[in-house]
Enzyme design. Structure first.
Site, PDB file in Angstrom:
ATOM      1  N   SER A 231       0.821  -1.206   0.000  1.00  0.00           N
ATOM      2  CA  SER A 231       0.000   0.000   0.000  1.00  0.00           C
ATOM      3  C   SER A 231       0.856   1.258   0.000  1.00  0.00           C
ATOM      4  CB  SER A 231      -0.918   0.009   1.229  1.00  0.00           C
ATOM      5  OG  SER A 231      -0.169   0.263   2.397  1.00  0.00           O
ATOM      6  N   GLY A 235       4.162   2.155   2.169  1.00  0.00           N
ATOM      7  CA  GLY A 235       5.329   2.557   1.408  1.00  0.00           C
ATOM      8  C   GLY A 235       5.864   3.911   1.816  1.00  0.00           C
ATOM      9  N   GLU A 252       6.907  -0.252  -4.900  1.00  0.00           N
ATOM     10  CA  GLU A 252       5.844  -0.428  -5.890  1.00  0.00           C
ATOM     11  C   GLU A 252       4.541  -0.418  -5.108  1.00  0.00           C
ATOM     12  OE1 GLU A 252       2.895  -1.645  -7.603  1.00  0.00           O
ATOM     13  OE2 GLU A 252       3.766  -3.653  -7.638  1.00  0.00           O
ATOM     14  N   GLU A 384      -8.098   3.925  -4.028  1.00  0.00           N
ATOM     15  CA  GLU A 384      -7.890   2.536  -4.430  1.00  0.00           C
ATOM     16  C   GLU A 384      -8.767   1.626  -3.573  1.00  0.00           C
ATOM     17  OE1 GLU A 384      -4.182  -0.329  -5.577  1.00  0.00           O
ATOM     18  OE2 GLU A 384      -4.032   0.722  -3.652  1.00  0.00           O
TER      19      GLU A 384
END
Length: 479
Positions: A231, A235, A252, A384
């Site tokens: 997530s 991150g 990523e 998201e």
């Protein structure tokens, strides 16, 4: 049931009888399917120490690229031997349809190992360059970055492990792997395959645990680089720690990717391909195109096509070959997805497909859901969701579509749908995102993958993925 009693550290399965257990439950039956010991900070210390010893050992550091490539290829061969079983294990843990798991979790990890093994065979450790001032030469040397902390999520656990492990091994690094608690069983199977292949002790170590163990590993003084997929919130925290420590990091992270449907698109063909582009792995994929941007002149047609696709997909047991949508990975995650569906309704969007649970007695299932009449500023259009939930937004001109696509905190994937490929490429160039597919989307292991903005830092895959695990040293020589 698959039960592991020990942790893989320093080339040994170390008994961890006093450690608490991580239990894995099937998302389709809700039954217990396995358990492993949870790592403690002491276990992490031992794993990092083993990785540091291996980093300088003759058995690993003393290997030339050809011998290292042979070991990596042997590792790939071991994974081939149980390819179907490993793919099924992912499906059992996270609900991934087996039709997706076989290529993604079975074949791709093998391909990545072989790809980087071949790359390291053909890449010189040193190259000599003439100095620009003409006063001698410079030897440019590639060296491993060191001990790598690899932290991977549950959605594509074996593939995303190999995004990090394959290039790290090729570069000569050693790895401490922390898998997600939801998908720990496959990490132990990978370790067993590495052990059978003869990877020297300490080259790969596995420390399963939650966020606390991940945080401890990220900040560990014996770690030289961090590679994380997960997530954006996690991150960001990892990036802050690595920034303070001046520690290389690859992140990523999340996505909310856009699909631009041009007014000349074949909408029927597009809708058929959206199952793999926008709903892959039950919508639990970071780069999928979950914002469908449709020309206002064809908006209703696009909405009907996307809703029809969602309603047509077979929801069911992930190991069944006919299943196209499996369950969410956990009860908690299903609750999160359903909270976004309720939010979309409360925000005034029109639900044109799904929105409920299928008629299945057990498991954490959600039917694919499509919203129309969505405001571009609404939360379901911007955040998201990480589930099978799509929104369809209208636009008037292509310039507006590009603005809408780029009006996001994220920039990981994206697609363009058009009968004019040149137009599609032009639109792809204008999109602020790390990867774009024209009339389809599929990762290319030979090309760099990563995100813009809140979708991350750095790149994985391709030659660039190997470079991320190498230090470059210049040695200056006079005439």
């Amino acid at each position: 049931m698959l039960v592991h009693e020990g942790l893989y550290i320093g080339g040994e399965w170390r008994t961890a009888a006093d450690n608490p257990s991580i239990e894995v439950r099937s998302p389709s039956t809700e039954e217990l399917i396995g358990s492993v010991p949870a790592a403690t900070p002491g276990d992490v210390d031992a794993a990092v120490a083993a990785a540091r010893r291996a980093l300088r050992s003759a058995e690993w550091a003393g290997l030339d690229p050809e011998r290292r490539a042979e070991l990596i290829t042997r590792f790939a061969d071991e994974l081939v031997a149980d390819l179907s079983e490993r793919a099924a294990l992912t499906s059992k843990q996270n609900g991934m349809p087996i039709s997706v798991a076989l290529p993604a979790e079975g074949e791709l990890p093998v391909g990545l190992l072989r790809y980087y093994a071949e790359m390291i065979r053909n890449q010189p450790v040193e190259e000599c360059r003439p100095r620009l001032d003409g006063r001698g030469t410079t030897v440019v040397r590639r060296e491993p970055v060191g001990v790598v902390a690899a932290i991977v999520p549950w959605n594509f656990p074996q593939t995303l492990t190999m995004f990090k492990l394959a290039p790290a091994l090729a570069a000569g690094c050693t790895v401490v792997l922390k898998p997600s608690p939801e998908t720990v069983l496959d990490a132990f199977e990978l370790a067993a395959a590495a052990d059978r292949a003869g990877l020297p002790p300490g080259v790969l170590n596995v420390v399963p645990g939650g966020a606390d163990i991940g945080s401890y590993l990220v900040a560990h003084p014996g770690v030289d680089k961090v590679a994380f997929t997960g997530s954006t919130a996690a991150g960001r925290s990892i990036g802050e720690v690595c920034g303070r420590l001046l520690r290389p990091v690859t992140l990523e992270l999340g996505g909310k990717s856009a699909a631009i449907v041009v007014d000349d698109a074949d909408v029927a063909a597009m809708a058929q391909r959206l199952a793999g582009v926008s709903l892959l792995n039950n919508g639990q994929t970071c780069y999928i195109s979950t914002r469908i941007l449709a020309p206002r002149s064809r908006y209703d047609e696009v909405v009907d096509a996307v809703a029809g696709l969602a309603d047509s997909l077979t929801v069911g047991e992930p190991l069944a070959r006919t299943t196209q949508i499996g369950p969410m990975v956990s009860s908690r995650h299903r609750d999160r997805v359903e909270s976004y569906i309720a939010l979309g309704v409360s925000e005034g969007a029109k639900m044109v497909a799904g929105g409920d649970r299928p008629d299945i007695d057990r498991g954490w299932f959600v039917r694919p859901t499509v919203f129309a009449g969505v405001d571009a500023g609404s939360r379901i259009a911007r955040e998201e969701i990480f589930g099978p939930v799509l929104v369809v937004l209208p636009y008037d001109e292509l310039d507006e579509a590009v603005v809408l696509a780029n009006d996001s905190d994220y920039g990981l994937g994206g697609t363009v749908w058009t009968s004019d490929v040149d137009k599609g490429i032009d639109l792809a160039r204008r999109m602020e995102t790390g990867s774009v597919g024209v009339n389809f989307y599929s990762l290319d292991p030979g090309a760099p993958f990563g995100g813009y903005k809140d979708s991350g830092l750095g790149r994985e895959l391709g030659p660039e993925g190997l470079t991320a695990y190498q230090h470059l040293k210049s040695i200056y020589l006079p005439l």
